[in-house]
Scaffold this motif. Structure first.
Motif, PDB file in Angstrom:
ATOM      1  N   HIS A  44      -0.754   0.493   1.156  1.00 23.82           N
ATOM      2  CA  HIS A  44      -0.278  -0.429   0.116  1.00 23.82           C
ATOM      3  C   HIS A  44      -1.309  -1.460  -0.324  1.00 23.82           C
ATOM      4  O   HIS A  44      -1.055  -2.208  -1.263  1.00 23.82           O
ATOM      5  CB  HIS A  44       0.975  -1.157   0.602  1.00 23.82           C
ATOM      6  N   ARG A  45      -2.437  -1.520   0.346  1.00 20.70           N
ATOM      7  CA  ARG A  45      -3.465  -2.508   0.026  1.00 20.70           C
ATOM      8  C   ARG A  45      -4.782  -1.803  -0.265  1.00 20.70           C
ATOM      9  O   ARG A  45      -4.970  -0.643   0.068  1.00 20.70           O
ATOM     10  CB  ARG A  45      -3.660  -3.468   1.215  1.00 20.70           C
ATOM     11  N   SER A  51       0.722   1.787   7.221  1.00 19.83           N
ATOM     12  CA  SER A  51       1.455   1.256   6.067  1.00 19.83           C
ATOM     13  C   SER A  51       0.623   0.212   5.326  1.00 19.83           C
ATOM     14  O   SER A  51       0.710   0.085   4.109  1.00 19.83           O
ATOM     15  CB  SER A  51       2.784   0.637   6.505  1.00 19.83           C
ATOM     16  N   TYR A  52      -0.204  -0.532   6.040  1.00 19.26           N
ATOM     17  CA  TYR A  52      -1.033  -1.556   5.410  1.00 19.26           C
ATOM     18  C   TYR A  52      -2.076  -0.899   4.509  1.00 19.26           C
ATOM     19  O   TYR A  52      -2.267  -1.298   3.368  1.00 19.26           O
ATOM     20  CB  TYR A  52      -1.708  -2.408   6.485  1.00 19.26           C
TER      21      TYR A  52
END
Length: 86
Positions: A12-13, A8-9
């Protein structure tokens, strides 16, 4: 231990783990760190307490596999990126 960026990191980054998978030898006793590449245009800051890496400790043992036609249900189900919290 193998170090992976949380899915998920990375979704989104604009940060990526430099070596894709970090490997920590079993004899290592220091602080575990991750090296990241910023592939975006803007600075990225990892704040204290953010969960951005996950470690997987494996034991190398003999295993056997069984082919199945369906998978059993789990509490998570088919929850994708970010479904396990921050």
């Amino acid at each position: 231990m193998k170090l992976f960026m949380r899915s998920s990191y990375g979704a989104h980054r604009k940060l990526r783990l430099s070596n894709c998978v970090g490997v920590v030898d079993s004899s290592y006793r220091g602080e575990v760190k991750g090296l990241f590449d910023n592939i975006g245009e803007m600075p990225e800051i990892i704040e204290k307490g953010e969960r951005f890496l996950q470690g997987m400790i494996e034991r190398n043992i003999d295993v056997s596999f069984e082919e199945v036609s369906t998978l059993t249900e789990t509490q998570r189900g088919d929850g994708g990126f970010g479904s396990t919290g921050k």
